[in-house]
Design a protein around this motif. Structure first.
Motif, PDB file in Angstrom:
ATOM      1  N   ALA A   1       0.831  -1.209   0.000  1.00  0.00           N
ATOM      2  CA  ALA A   1       0.000   0.000   0.000  1.00  0.00           C
ATOM      3  C   ALA A   1       0.864   1.256   0.000  1.00  0.00           C
ATOM      4  O   ALA A   1       0.528   2.250  -0.674  1.00  0.00           O
ATOM      5  CB  ALA A   1      -0.919  -0.007   1.219  1.00  0.00           C
ATOM      6  N   TYR A   2       1.959   1.235   0.731  1.00  0.00           N
ATOM      7  CA  TYR A   2       2.854   2.402   0.735  1.00  0.00           C
ATOM      8  C   TYR A   2       3.458   2.605  -0.653  1.00  0.00           C
ATOM      9  O   TYR A   2       3.491   3.728  -1.172  1.00  0.00           O
ATOM     10  CB  TYR A   2       3.957   2.226   1.773  1.00  0.00           C
ATOM     11  N   LEU A   3       3.949   1.529  -1.235  1.00  0.00           N
ATOM     12  CA  LEU A   3       4.618   1.635  -2.534  1.00  0.00           C
ATOM     13  C   LEU A   3       3.629   2.091  -3.619  1.00  0.00           C
ATOM     14  O   LEU A   3       3.998   2.829  -4.548  1.00  0.00           O
ATOM     15  CB  LEU A   3       5.228   0.291  -2.921  1.00  0.00           C
ATOM     16  N   ALA A   4       2.374   1.702  -3.484  1.00  0.00           N
ATOM     17  CA  ALA A   4       1.374   2.068  -4.499  1.00  0.00           C
ATOM     18  C   ALA A   4       0.994   3.533  -4.423  1.00  0.00           C
ATOM     19  O   ALA A   4       0.545   4.128  -5.420  1.00  0.00           O
ATOM     20  CB  ALA A   4       0.129   1.197  -4.339  1.00  0.00           C
ATOM     21  N   SER A   5       1.155   4.144  -3.268  1.00  0.00           N
ATOM     22  CA  SER A   5       0.692   5.527  -3.076  1.00  0.00           C
ATOM     23  C   SER A   5       1.828   6.538  -3.014  1.00  0.00           C
ATOM     24  O   SER A   5       1.594   7.707  -2.682  1.00  0.00           O
ATOM     25  CB  SER A   5      -0.137   5.607  -1.783  1.00  0.00           C
ATOM     26  N   HIS A   6       3.064   6.096  -3.331  1.00  0.00           N
ATOM     27  CA  HIS A   6       4.212   7.005  -3.284  1.00  0.00           C
ATOM     28  C   HIS A   6       5.013   6.884  -4.584  1.00  0.00           C
ATOM     29  O   HIS A   6       4.843   5.921  -5.342  1.00  0.00           O
ATOM     30  CB  HIS A   6       5.087   6.691  -2.071  1.00  0.00           C
ATOM     31  N   PRO A   7       5.898   7.837  -4.817  1.00  0.00           N
ATOM     32  CA  PRO A   7       6.692   7.796  -6.050  1.00  0.00           C
ATOM     33  C   PRO A   7       7.477   6.493  -6.167  1.00  0.00           C
ATOM     34  O   PRO A   7       7.899   5.913  -5.154  1.00  0.00           O
ATOM     35  CB  PRO A   7       7.623   9.006  -5.908  1.00  0.00           C
ATOM     36  N   PRO A   8       7.682   6.021  -7.381  1.00  0.00           N
ATOM     37  CA  PRO A   8       8.410   4.752  -7.567  1.00  0.00           C
ATOM     38  C   PRO A   8       9.850   4.854  -7.088  1.00  0.00           C
ATOM     39  O   PRO A   8      10.462   5.935  -7.103  1.00  0.00           O
ATOM     40  CB  PRO A   8       8.329   4.520  -9.078  1.00  0.00           C
ATOM     41  N   ILE A   9      10.394   3.706  -6.685  1.00  0.00           N
ATOM     42  CA  ILE A   9      11.778   3.628  -6.210  1.00  0.00           C
ATOM     43  C   ILE A   9      12.527   2.712  -7.168  1.00  0.00           C
ATOM     44  O   ILE A   9      12.333   1.496  -7.174  1.00  0.00           O
ATOM     45  CB  ILE A   9      11.844   3.080  -4.774  1.00  0.00           C
ATOM     46  N   THR A  10      13.371   3.311  -7.978  1.00  0.00           N
ATOM     47  CA  THR A  10      14.127   2.521  -8.958  1.00  0.00           C
ATOM     48  C   THR A  10      15.628   2.557  -8.699  1.00  0.00           C
ATOM     49  O   THR A  10      16.363   1.706  -9.211  1.00  0.00           O
ATOM     50  CB  THR A  10      13.858   3.040 -10.380  1.00  0.00           C
ATOM     51  N   THR A  11      16.092   3.532  -7.914  1.00  0.00           N
ATOM     52  CA  THR A  11      17.505   3.634  -7.545  1.00  0.00           C
ATOM     53  C   THR A  11      17.592   4.017  -6.080  1.00  0.00           C
ATOM     54  O   THR A  11      16.632   4.573  -5.506  1.00  0.00           O
ATOM     55  CB  THR A  11      18.245   4.696  -8.380  1.00  0.00           C
ATOM     56  N   PRO A  12      18.718   3.758  -5.419  1.00  0.00           N
ATOM     57  CA  PRO A  12      18.864   4.173  -4.022  1.00  0.00           C
ATOM     58  C   PRO A  12      18.637   5.669  -3.806  1.00  0.00           C
ATOM     59  O   PRO A  12      18.129   6.076  -2.753  1.00  0.00           O
ATOM     60  CB  PRO A  12      20.310   3.773  -3.699  1.00  0.00           C
ATOM     61  N   ALA A  13      18.992   6.499  -4.804  1.00  0.00           N
ATOM     62  CA  ALA A  13      18.820   7.943  -4.653  1.00  0.00           C
ATOM     63  C   ALA A  13      17.355   8.327  -4.464  1.00  0.00           C
ATOM     64  O   ALA A  13      17.049   9.372  -3.856  1.00  0.00           O
ATOM     65  CB  ALA A  13      19.401   8.659  -5.872  1.00  0.00           C
ATOM     66  N   ASP A  14      16.427   7.495  -4.951  1.00  0.00           N
ATOM     67  CA  ASP A  14      15.001   7.800  -4.805  1.00  0.00           C
ATOM     68  C   ASP A  14      14.545   7.758  -3.348  1.00  0.00           C
ATOM     69  O   ASP A  14      13.491   8.326  -3.005  1.00  0.00           O
ATOM     70  CB  ASP A  14      14.161   6.808  -5.619  1.00  0.00           C
ATOM     71  N   LEU A  15      15.307   7.105  -2.494  1.00  0.00           N
ATOM     72  CA  LEU A  15      14.901   6.961  -1.087  1.00  0.00           C
ATOM     73  C   LEU A  15      14.851   8.288  -0.345  1.00  0.00           C
ATOM     74  O   LEU A  15      14.158   8.418   0.660  1.00  0.00           O
ATOM     75  CB  LEU A  15      15.853   6.006  -0.357  1.00  0.00           C
TER      76      LEU A  15
END
Length: 295
Positions: free
Chosen positions: A170-184
């Motif tokens: 649910a968190y991942l679906a409602s937040h910006p995608p994480i494709t690289t560590p910098a996205d954190l």
């Protein structure tokens, strides 16, 4: 053993003041005592006792030899006691300390097997995420995660401590995608207070190692509150696999950036460098080393 017998007879004669008294205590005849001491003097090539018909006294060398012989006999007795203790069945109380999450999820489920195999051993298990002092805390053994300092303690290496980056679907679906560590850096990363994981997450990936400065609205000195928050969709966590495996297998949490692993951290069981390790402690150390064996 003949030499040790001579040492013991000589020391006993000096301690008790006569061959006759030494003979009574050793269940020998006075003649046998005298013969053993004469044989010892012949072996050493030095006179140990001045003898008259009425009394005996130590020579100067005899006095020095007497003091040294007492030390030798005491060390032999200690070595024999150590050997007897080592071969004895494990018994007595052990005080053990371990990190909370690892202790609850990894050690506790396996501890009953040790208790069943060693029915005369009592274990007091203390769980804490703070680094305890083994000696001052009165612990027999402690489990420790991370690089070891030069503490003077003995250590047995165990399987490394592995962390997994994950979050609720649910968190991942409602937040910006994480494709690289910098996205954190744009996400709510829940921090563990007692390590650098509070603010810095280290990840190794196909392009090398990356340190990400993270921030989050919740931090804790225990992993469980962070897992509960992650399950409710509050944020991401980087926590031990023992703590998140069940939720991952049930789909309640999902691994994030699976190609970027957190570096494993060394894990050891530590104990004091005491040459008289009890059979109970030896059995527990061997149990830990076998149960949580390093690859």
């Amino acid at each position: 053993m003949d030499k040790l017998s001579g040492f013991e007879t000589f020391v006993r004669a000096v301690d008790l003041g006569s061959f006759t008294a030494a003979a009574d205590s050793l269940d020998l005849s006075p003649q046998q005592v005298g013969k053993q001491i004469r044989n010892l003097e012949q072996h050493l090539g030095v006179q140990l006792l001045h003898r008259t018909t009425r009394r005996q006294s130590l020579t100067d060398f005899g006095l020095r030899f007497y003091e040294q012989a007492k030390v030798i006999l005491a060390e032999v007795a200690e070595a024999e006691a150590m050997a007897a203790q080592t071969s004895a069945a494990p018994r007595g109380k052990l005080r053990v300390n371990a990190p909370v999450s690892w202790g609850m999820r990894a050690l506790a489920p396996r501890l009953p097997a040790f208790m069943i195999a060693n029915p005369e051993v009592e274990v007091e298990l203390s769980l804490s995420n703070r680094m305890v002092d083994l000696v001052e805390g009165g612990f027999d053994a402690v489990f420790r995660v991370g690089q070891l300092e030069d503490s003077g303690l003995m250590a047995r290496k165990l399987a490394p401590y592995r962390l997994i980056l994950c979050a609720a679907p649910a968190y991942l679906a409602s937040h910006p995608p994480i494709t690289t560590p910098a996205d954190l850096v744009a996400h709510n990363c829940l921090g563990f207070v007692h390590s650098e994981l509070r603010r810095t997450w280290h990840l190794d990936g196909p392009t090398g190692a990356t340190d990400v400065q993270v921030k989050g609205r919740l931090s804790s000195d225990h992993g469980e509150p962070l897992v509960y928050a992650a399950l409710e969709g509050v944020g991401l966590i980087l926590q031990p696999e023992e703590l998140v495996n069940d939720a991952l297998s049930q789909g309640e949490l999902v691994q994030v950036l699976p190609d970027h692993q957190a570096p494993t951290r060394p894990m050891h069981i530590l104990y004091a460098p005491d040459r008289r390790i009890t059979p109970a402690l030896r059995a527990f150390i061997d149990f830990a080393a076998e149960t949580f064996a390093a690859p």
